[in-house]
Structures are given as structure tokens and as C-alpha cells.
Design a protein around this motif. Structure first.
Motif, PDB file in Angstrom:
ATOM      1  N   GLY A 261      -3.922  -4.805  -3.708  1.00  0.00           N
ATOM      2  CA  GLY A 261      -3.294  -4.267  -4.901  1.00  0.00           C
ATOM      3  C   GLY A 261      -4.243  -3.368  -5.671  1.00  0.00           C
ATOM      4  O   GLY A 261      -5.106  -2.696  -5.110  1.00  0.00           O
ATOM      5  N   VAL A 262      -4.104  -3.363  -6.991  1.00  0.00           N
ATOM      6  CA  VAL A 262      -4.940  -2.532  -7.855  1.00  0.00           C
ATOM      7  C   VAL A 262      -6.256  -3.250  -8.117  1.00  0.00           C
ATOM      8  O   VAL A 262      -6.267  -4.402  -8.550  1.00  0.00           O
TER       9      VAL A 262
ATOM     10  N   LYS B 103      -6.130   1.952  -5.750  1.00  0.00           N
ATOM     11  CA  LYS B 103      -5.095   1.219  -5.000  1.00  0.00           C
ATOM     12  C   LYS B 103      -4.936   1.850  -3.625  1.00  0.00           C
ATOM     13  O   LYS B 103      -4.885   3.077  -3.494  1.00  0.00           O
ATOM     14  N   ALA B 104      -4.884   1.001  -2.604  1.00  0.00           N
ATOM     15  CA  ALA B 104      -4.592   1.464  -1.250  1.00  0.00           C
ATOM     16  C   ALA B 104      -3.083   1.483  -1.061  1.00  0.00           C
ATOM     17  O   ALA B 104      -2.385   0.547  -1.451  1.00  0.00           O
TER      18      ALA B 104
ATOM     19  N   PRO C 156       0.459   2.259   1.481  1.00  0.00           N
ATOM     20  CA  PRO C 156       0.955   2.385   2.859  1.00  0.00           C
ATOM     21  C   PRO C 156       0.952   3.850   3.266  1.00  0.00           C
ATOM     22  O   PRO C 156       1.354   4.726   2.492  1.00  0.00           O
ATOM     23  N   GLY C 157       0.490   4.104   4.479  1.00  0.00           N
ATOM     24  CA  GLY C 157       0.348   5.488   4.924  1.00  0.00           C
ATOM     25  C   GLY C 157      -1.087   5.935   4.967  1.00  0.00           C
ATOM     26  O   GLY C 157      -1.380   7.114   5.146  1.00  0.00           O
ATOM     27  N   HIS C 158      -2.007   4.989   4.749  1.00  0.00           N
ATOM     28  CA  HIS C 158      -3.447   5.245   4.876  1.00  0.00           C
ATOM     29  C   HIS C 158      -3.941   6.288   3.878  1.00  0.00           C
ATOM     30  O   HIS C 158      -4.556   7.291   4.245  1.00  0.00           O
ATOM     31  N   TYR C 159      -3.659   6.091   2.605  1.00  0.00           N
ATOM     32  CA  TYR C 159      -4.253   6.915   1.565  1.00  0.00           C
ATOM     33  C   TYR C 159      -4.465   6.059   0.328  1.00  0.00           C
ATOM     34  O   TYR C 159      -4.012   4.918   0.241  1.00  0.00           O
TER      35      TYR C 159
ATOM     36  N   PRO D 181     -10.242  -0.777  -1.425  1.00  0.00           N
ATOM     37  CA  PRO D 181      -9.475  -2.005  -1.189  1.00  0.00           C
ATOM     38  C   PRO D 181      -8.545  -1.855   0.001  1.00  0.00           C
ATOM     39  O   PRO D 181      -8.334  -0.749   0.529  1.00  0.00           O
ATOM     40  N   GLY D 182      -7.983  -2.976   0.422  1.00  0.00           N
ATOM     41  CA  GLY D 182      -6.920  -2.963   1.402  1.00  0.00           C
ATOM     42  C   GLY D 182      -5.571  -2.943   0.711  1.00  0.00           C
ATOM     43  O   GLY D 182      -5.463  -3.168  -0.502  1.00  0.00           O
TER      44      GLY D 182
END
Length: 872
Positions: free
Chosen positions: A334-335, A359-360, A362-365, A329-330
């Protein structure tokens, strides 16, 4: 020291005894050379041991012939007893045995039979039992152990302690009778060679047999014995789970898993951890892990994620590799919940595990709410893959790979096939063939090409410059066809200068990355020849091919309605310095396609606009576009300063016209007079019997006086998004002549004739079809036939200037503006008055088209204009 051989592949159950042994350990030890004297007590690694009572394989226990007792040990009350000694189904010299207080045995060992080859007395030790195993065991619920078609070996597992067997929560036990091979998740199925004990028997030792599927016999192999104890069935199973290797964080449920998660740092989960790297498949089983909450994945200190593509079985440290059945997901999503699949041989989604949440952050993980996989999946293991962010642009930092054997037209050497899993790949690579820049193939490559058995090619197209670094799936051609297997995906980037770089990794099998051979990929026609010019491969024109006098590239164009097509000679373009793939329309996304040696472009104003511009001048409708291209560069530049631009237009004129336009010279531009293409549209008029316009008159319009007639006037072959049809006037005559002096007006000035209150204008100026109705009449001059005539025009319905309000009590005919285009007239008839007794007749039509019913058509020709310029 004595060694006891067990088996090469143990398949069902081992109860955790510690036996000093090494399969097939042969040290040439020979007990015939030992000077035996008196009684002996056996030890292994400091623990009390005893002689084996069961069959021992050859080349075990340090010698070639393993010696064991042919019978059970005596009890304390038996005193000294004599037992036969066996080795490889041959008898040796008997020995005396005595059981001693303290639960151990002593043996009066003597020199074995001299006829035996390197005989060696075997010893085995069992760990002492500190707690009752009926209350200290691990539950083993693995339904795959009752599955056929698997080859899993129990020797890879770290067995420790006692186990109780379950099948989906139901209490089961090991079989006591022969079991066929390939029946219990492996090639050899193990079963007890003897009955289970009773409760009063306590702990007993039982021999284990394995049957071979091909031999048809039951106990082809005798494996390491196991200890068994009977228990009361009311015992409840313990939790058969363990904690992952590295876990940090808390098991509490958090509101935001991106801030609070467990760390799962198991390098063996790497998708590059193929089974052959460890000599055999991994022993990890995620059904034994006690999963709790959310997890973030790491590999060797780098952030990782689950793969969302097929992963080969026997990777990631287990047997069944688990991967996400959908894209990640982006952050804004969300979840989300994703399916989880497990691979089995060449079947990517053979198993469906329990879904997980993702869940995606912030910080690309990403973080994952991992759960226990489905128990029916054999040795499932969640996979992980890490992609490092390039510290420098890979277009500026790559390794050149110039290996001509990778070409798609290069077959492998029968004596040596190349295998890229033997290469230590590191970083990014650019492909060359004999100095010519190339790229990986995007289409199926035949098995046996590219210098290997199994060539690898991209399953998806190469990226564009604006895409940056992308991930692409890699297919492997094999004996079962194109993309018979998928290898590990790779990252690809398009670079300025029209080349690509690839981040290669070890493939799954003996396979090699392919390089597209320039000439074979170009598919030059019989009128062309493949060649190289200034470092770029393309199709040249054959010497006998006629070339245009000027650089018009043998163009051909067609205009139809609101669409246009243009084709150019590929070889003439290449000779001028322009490869087909560098050309595009006004919209750079609209590139040409190659058909029979010609580069074809197409646009339409409905679904493929391609930057087309619509221009209106009051007398013509003009669609304008152009073809643009810059020269391609390879090892050198083809005409560095040249830019190609071909302007072309499709025009709707009011009258049939064939036009040509001269290109005005500017600096060193080439002037061309280019011929025009043609297009057409049709105007039709159809009478209907009903107000829904669903039942047209067919072959005869035979109407009674005062019967309501419904008429539709439409235009076919124009852009319905841009134009509408407007009825200016409609009138009737008793003869087939629109200019006949006797006439009756039905519509005038785009509105119904106020002197005929039966006329209704149902639709006008809102689409490419207009509709009206009237009641049947006859002329008083004894004529029984009525002919209809209508004058219509096309209107560009910008700003809604195409309709007239006929029912407001006042309307005024407006002067025609720039929104008016092209007018025509159409006639239809006859409509025949019938008293119910008319004879059959054939209608007299004016102009007939393919429309059903009676209709007329007027063909309006279109003109296309094209000019070419090459700017230096």
C-alpha cells in the motif's frame, strides 16, 4: 550595436534588466575608426538605452576596451553637462550628455583616445516598469545562500522581474559591505557597492561587487549593476512557486492514487543527465514548484521511477540530486513513507529533505506524493530513472566486448586513460578477454588499473540463474579508496552456460568497467598453477604434487556431533573437469569455499542443513549428504558427459568402530575404499546445591544426613534438536565400583525407586539434560562415602516416545524401539557424610571432563563413510 559584459559567474541577485551583452564578446570593433558627427541616442534591440555609469570589463561591448561614464547621468534641469569617459582604468576623451523629456539621454560622442586598444562605447537598457515592484515580486527564500562550501553560479538561472529576499521566512536584504568569498554558496560573494535607497528615492541603480577569497580585498570584481527599490515592510510575500513543465490530471485528492495522478514528464530529471553534458549544472529548483497531489514519472515517453540509490550531485537538472532513502514498496504494502536524501559532492546523504509517500501500482509502476523539498538544500531536484523491459532475452541478444585493457591487472597508459563516459552504450554486453569469457570484478580494484584512472566494479555479488534481471550498484575506486564514489547502477543477468550479460550506461566520471582477470582472481597456491583447459581457466596441480591413485580428489573429512565437513583438492577437481564453483551439496545453495587450494563443504543439523538426511536403523544414527557437480563449459566443453557425485555419511555407532565401505561398480564408475573420520560426545554428571541448578558443588561434596542433593546428567556434542537424554537407572554404592554387591537404587525403569520417597525425577527425556534429587544417606556398614552411578541412553524424540509417565499410579518399562540409540553408564563420587568437623579432602573421581564440579564422561566415537562415483 553595443555589448555590455557582466560576469562569468553571478552569485546572488539579478533584478531582471535586459542588457544586450555577451561575456567576453570581442569582435575587434574600434570606435576610433568611426566618423562621429553630432548627438546620438542609444538603442538596444529596439529599446531605448543609455551609456554605462559603472566599470565595464575588458573585451566587452564589441571591442577590447569598454568605455563608460565616470559619473551619474544629469537631470533635466542640468542641461548639457560634460562627463569623463573611462576604459580599463584609463581615461578617454570626455563627452557631453543631456537628459531629455521622456526619460532618455543623448550624447555628443567623439573619437576616443587613440592610445586605447580597440575602444567601444558601452550601452545598457533597462526594461520599463509597468507595475510597482513593491507589489509585483517573487519571494526568494534560499537559506543555502548563507552557506559556505558551495560553488553555485547565479548565471545559470533564468532571472525575470523583481525579487524580495527571505531567510527561512525572515525578511533580509543584500549586504552593503565587503563579504568574503565562499560565504554565500559560491566562490565569489556579491554585495551592493553603496547604500540601499530610501522610499522617496524610488527605483535606483546600484553597482555590485564581488570579493575573491584568495586576494583578501573586497571589490576585486565589479559585476552587472542591479536596480533596487525601498518598500514598506508590511508587504506580505507572494508564493514563490511555479507549476512543473508538464502536468496533467487534477489537484483533487483521490482515494486511489494509482488511478488518478499527475504526469511529470521532465527528461532533465534523468539520472544520466550529468552536469558536464550541459556544460554546467542545471538551473532547476524543485522548491519553486507548486506540488499538488500524486505524480507518476516519465522519461522520453517511458515510465520511470525515483532511484533508491545514491545519485551524484549536479545530476537530474539541479545541484542537489534527490533520491529515495529506502527500497520501493510492493503492491501489497500500500502507501508507505520514505525518507528523501540529497547528495553533496561525494556525500550521498548530506542533505535530508522532507519525506514523501510512495505506492506501487498494478502494471509495474509507482506513484509519488511529492512535496516541496527542504529550503536549506541548494537547487534540489527529484531524480528519475527508467528501465525498459527487454523485448528479447539479453542472454540471446548481446554485444561481445573483448578489450584486454579492461583486465584488473592492466594499468592505464600514462598518456591515455580510457573513459567509458565517451562510449555510446546501447543494450547488453558480454565480456571477454582474448576470447575467454570473463565477468566484472566483485571486489575492490586498485586505482589506476583496468586501463583507466578510476576502475568500476560491482558492489554486490552476481545474480543466479533463477534471479533473472537484477540491478547492481557500481563502485568506483579513486584517490580516496575503494568505492570512493558510486557510479550509476547497471542491470545484470546470469545466463545458461555460466556467463553474464550487463546493460552498461555512461558512468559519472572518467572511469571504465573492469573485467576480472581469470588468474589473478583464482589465487592459485604455490602447489598450483593457473592455466586454461578447453576455454576455462582454473588451477592445475604442479607436476611434483602427489595425486590420488583414483579419483578421490585427496579428500579429507571430519564428523563432529550432528555436523560434517569435507574438503577436496581444487586442482585435482579441475584436472578432472570440475571447477570449484560448480560443486554443491544436496541443497544447491550450499556451495564450497576455497581455503588454501582446497574446496571445503560443511553442514550441520542446526543452522546449515544443506539437504542433509537423517536415517535411523535401530543401531546407528546416520547423517547422509552428497557433493554434486556438472562440468563447466566455456569456449568448449570439458568432458561433456561427466557428472560428479560424492556420497558421504556421518554415523553414530554404539561401540567404537572404524569402518570402510566399498563402492559397488556400475558401468564405468570408479571404486574407492575411503578412510573414516571420527567424532565424539560426552556424558556428564554434576551435583548441585540448589533446586535452580545454579550452584554446583566445586571440589567437595560435603553433605549432612537428609540434606537434599540435586543431580544433573547431560550429554554434550549431539544435536539438541534431534536427541534427548533418558536416565534408565541410577544407584549408589559405598565403594567406587558400579557392580558392587551392596547398592541402593534411586531410579529404576526410568522412574524413581518406589521404596525411597525422597527421590524426585525433575526432568527426563525432554532435552539433552536430565535432572533428579534425593536426600543424603549413609550405608549402615559404617561407610561415610556414597558413590553414584547412572545408566543413560539417547533417544530420537520423534513422535514423543522418549518419556515415561512415572506418577500416574502405574507405569511399565517399554521395549526399546527404533527411537532408542546408544546407551552408556557414568559414575560420580564420593559424596561424603559430614557432621560439620570433617577434614579437607580431595574427591576421588572416576572419569573427569572439563565440566565444573564432579562429573564423569564417556566418549563415543563416530564414523564417517564416503563413497565416490563418476557417472559417464
Amino acid at each position: 550595436m553595443r555589448f555590455f559584459i557582466t560576469s562569468v559567474c553571478l552569485l546572488l541577485l539579478i533584478n531582471g534588466e535586459h542588457i544586450r551583452q555577451n561575456p567576453y564578446q570581442y569582435t575587434e570593433h574600434d570606435d576610433r575608426l568611426v566618423e562621429w558627427n553630432g548627438w546620438y541616442r542609444l538603442y538596444l534591440n529596439g529599446e531605448s538605452a543609455q551609456m554605462s555609469e559603472w566599470c565595464v570589463s575588458n573585451m566587452g561591448c564589441g571591442g577590447y576596451t569598454g568605455l563608460y561614464l565616470n559619473g551619474s547621468h544629469p537631470g533635466l534641469e542640468d542641461g548639457v553637462v560634460t562627463h569623463e569617459v573611462m576604459g580599463n582604468d584609463a581615461g578617454s576623451t570626455p563627452v557631453q550628455v543631456k537628459a531629455c523629456p521622456g526619460d532618455y539621454y543623448v550624447y555628443d560622442l567623439i573619437t576616443p583616445d587613440v592610445s586605447l586598444e580597440n575602444p567601444s562605447y558601452c550601452a545598457v537598457s533597462f526594461s520599463s516598469i509597468s507595475d510597482d515592484p513593491c507589489y509585483n515580486y517573487e519571494s526568494l527564500d534560499r537559506p543555502w545562500r548563507a552557506t559556505t562550501g558551495l560553488v553555485i553560479c547565479d548565471e545559470v538561472f533564468s532571472w525575470s522581474g523583481w525579487y524580495r529576499l527571505y531567510h527561512y521566512g525572515m525578511n533580509i536584504q543584500m549586504p552593503e559591505t565587503c563579504v568574503n568569498g565562499y560565504s554565500c554558496g559560491s566562490e565569489l560573494s556579491l554585495w551592493l557597492n553603496g547604500p540601499h535607497p530610501q522610499i522617496e528615492d524610488g527605483v535606483v541603480t546600484r553597482e555590485v561587487c564581488g570579493g575573491n577569497y584568495w586576494s583578501g580585498t573586497c571589490c576585486d570584481y565589479k559585476f552587472k549593476p542591479i536596480r533596487v527599490k525601498a518598500y514598506v515592510s508590511t508587504i506580505t510575500p507572494t508564493d514563490p512557486t511555479t507549476i512543473p513543465a508538464v502536468i496533467t490530471g487534477s489537484s483533487v485528492t483521490f482515494s486511489d492514487p494509482c488511478s488518478n495522478y499527475n504526469i511529470l514528464h521532465d527528461s532533465w530529471r534523468n539520472t544520466h543527465n550529468y552536469w558536464y553534458m550541459n556544460g554546467f549544472l542545471g538551473k532547476n529548483d524543485d522548491t519553486r514548484v507548486k506540488w499538488d497531489g500524486w505524480y507518476r514519472l516519465f522519461i522520453n515517453g517511458s515510465s520511470a521511477q525515483m532511484p533508491d540509490w545514491c545519485v551524484s550531485y549536479m545530476s537530474c537538472g539541479g545541484f542537489s540530486s534527490l533520491w529515495l532513502g529506502g527500497s520501493h514498496p510492493g503492491v501489497e504494502d500500500g502507501v508507505v513513507t520514505r525518507e528523501v536524501y540529497g547528495s553533496h559532492y561525494d556525500q550521498c546523504s548530506h542533505y535530508t529533505s522532507n519525506p514523501i509517500q510512495v505506492k506501487a501500482c498494478p502494471g509495474h509502476y509507482y506513484v509519488y506524493k511529492l512535496t516541496r523539498p527542504d529550503l536549506a538544500i541548494p537547487l534540489p531536484s527529484y531524480c528519475a530513472v527508467s528501465f525498459s523491459t527487454p523485448s528479447v532475452d539479453p542472454c540471446d541478444s548481446y554485444t561481445s566486448l573483448d578489450e584486454p585493457w579492461r583486465s584488473t591487472d592492466h594499468s592505464y597508459n600514462n598518456n591515455h586513460a580510457m573513459c567509458d563516459y565517451n562510449v555510446e552504450w546501447n543494450g547488453w554486453y558480454r565480456l571477454f578477454i582474448n576470447g575467454q569469457s570473463t565477468q566484472m570484478s566483485e571486489s575492490c580494484v586498485s586505482e589506476g588499473m583496468c586501463g583507466t584512472y578510476n576502475p568500476l566494479y560491482l558492489r554486490d555479488p552476481h545474480p543466479q540463474l533463477e534471479d533473472g534481471v537484477v540491478t547492481r550498484h557500481v563502485c568506483m575506486s579513486s584517490w580516496n579508496g575503494c568505492c570512493g564514489y558510486e557510479s550509476h547502477p547497471i542491470r545484470v543477468k546470469a545466463c545458461p552456460g555460466d556467463y553474464y550479460v550487463y546493460e552498461f550506461v555512461k558512468p559519472l566520471h572518467c572511469a571504465a568497467y573492469s573485467e576480472r582477470e581469470p588468474c589473478s582472481e583464482l589465487n592459485c597456491t604455490e602447489d598450483e598453477r593457473c592455466g586454461e583447459k578447453n576455454g576455462v581457466y582454473g588451477c592445475f596441480c604442479n607436476e611434483n604434487q602427489t595425486r590420488s591413485e583414483h579419483e578421490s580428489f585427496d579428500f579429507s573429512e571430519t564428523c563432529e556431533s550432528s555436523s560434517g565437513s569435507l574438503s577436496l583438492s581444487r586442482c585435482q577437481l579441475f584436472e578432472a573437469g570440475f571447477s570449484a564453483h560448480v560443486l554443491h551439496l544436496n541443497d544447491p545453495g550450499c556451495r564450497g569455499t576455497i581455503q588454501n587450494g582446497r574446496v571445503q563443504f560443511h553442514f550441520d543439523n542446526n543452522y546449515q542443513i544443506c539437504g542433509t538426511n537423517l536415517v535411523a536403523n535401530g543401531t546407528h544414527i546416520i547423517y547422509e549428504n552428497f557433493i554434486l557437480g556438472t562440468p563447466e563449459s566455456g569456449a568448449g566443453l570439458i568432458s561433456r558427459e561427466k557428472i560428479l557425485k560424492l556420497n558421504f555419511s556421518c554415523i553414530y555407532p554404539q561401540t567404537q568402530t572404524l569402518s570402510m565401505i566399498d563402492i559397488n561398480p556400475l558401468e564405468t564408475r570408479v571404486n574407492e575404499n575411503l578412510p573414516a573420520g571420527e567424532g565424539r560426545y560426552q556424558v556428564r554428571m554434576v551435583p548441585y546445591q540448589d533446586s535452580e541448578f545454579s550452584q554446583p558443588f566445586t571440589g567437595r561434596v560435603d553433605a549432612e544426613l537428609n540434606q537434599q542433593i540435586f543431580v544433573e546428567v547431560g550429554v554434550d556434542g549431539v544435536d539438541s534438536f534431534q536427541f534427548v537424554t533418558v536416565i534408565d537407572t541410577c544407584w549408589a554404592t559405598p565403594v567406587n565400583d558400579p557392580d558392587y554387591s551392596l547398592r541402593w537404587d534411586l531410579i529404576t525403569g526410568e522412574c524413581p525407586n518406589p521404596q525411597d520417597n525422597t527421590v524426585e525425577l525433575l526432568q527426563n527425556g525432554v532435552s539433552t539434560s536430565s535432572r533428579f534429587s534425593f536426600r543424603m544417606f549413609i550405608f549402615s556398614s559404617n561407610a561415610t562415602k556414597v558413590y553414584l552411578h547412572c545408566s543413560v541412553h539417547l533417544c530420537l524424540h520423534t513422535n514423543n516416545h522418549c518419556t515415561t509417565d512415572c506418577y500416574s499410579g502405574y507405569h511399565q518399562r517399554m521395549g526399546r524401539s527404533l527411537h532408542f540409540y546408544d546407551s552408556s553408564s557414568i559414575s560420580m563420587g564420593p559424596l561424603v557424610w559430614s557432621d560439620g568437623n570433617s577434614d579437607a579432602w580431595s574427591p576421588e573421581t572416576v572419569i573427569k571432563s572439563g565440566a565444573s564440579g564432579l562429573c564423569g564422561c564417556l566418549i563415543i566415537l563416530l564414523v564417517s563413510l564416503l563413497n565416490a562415483c563418476i557417472i559417464f
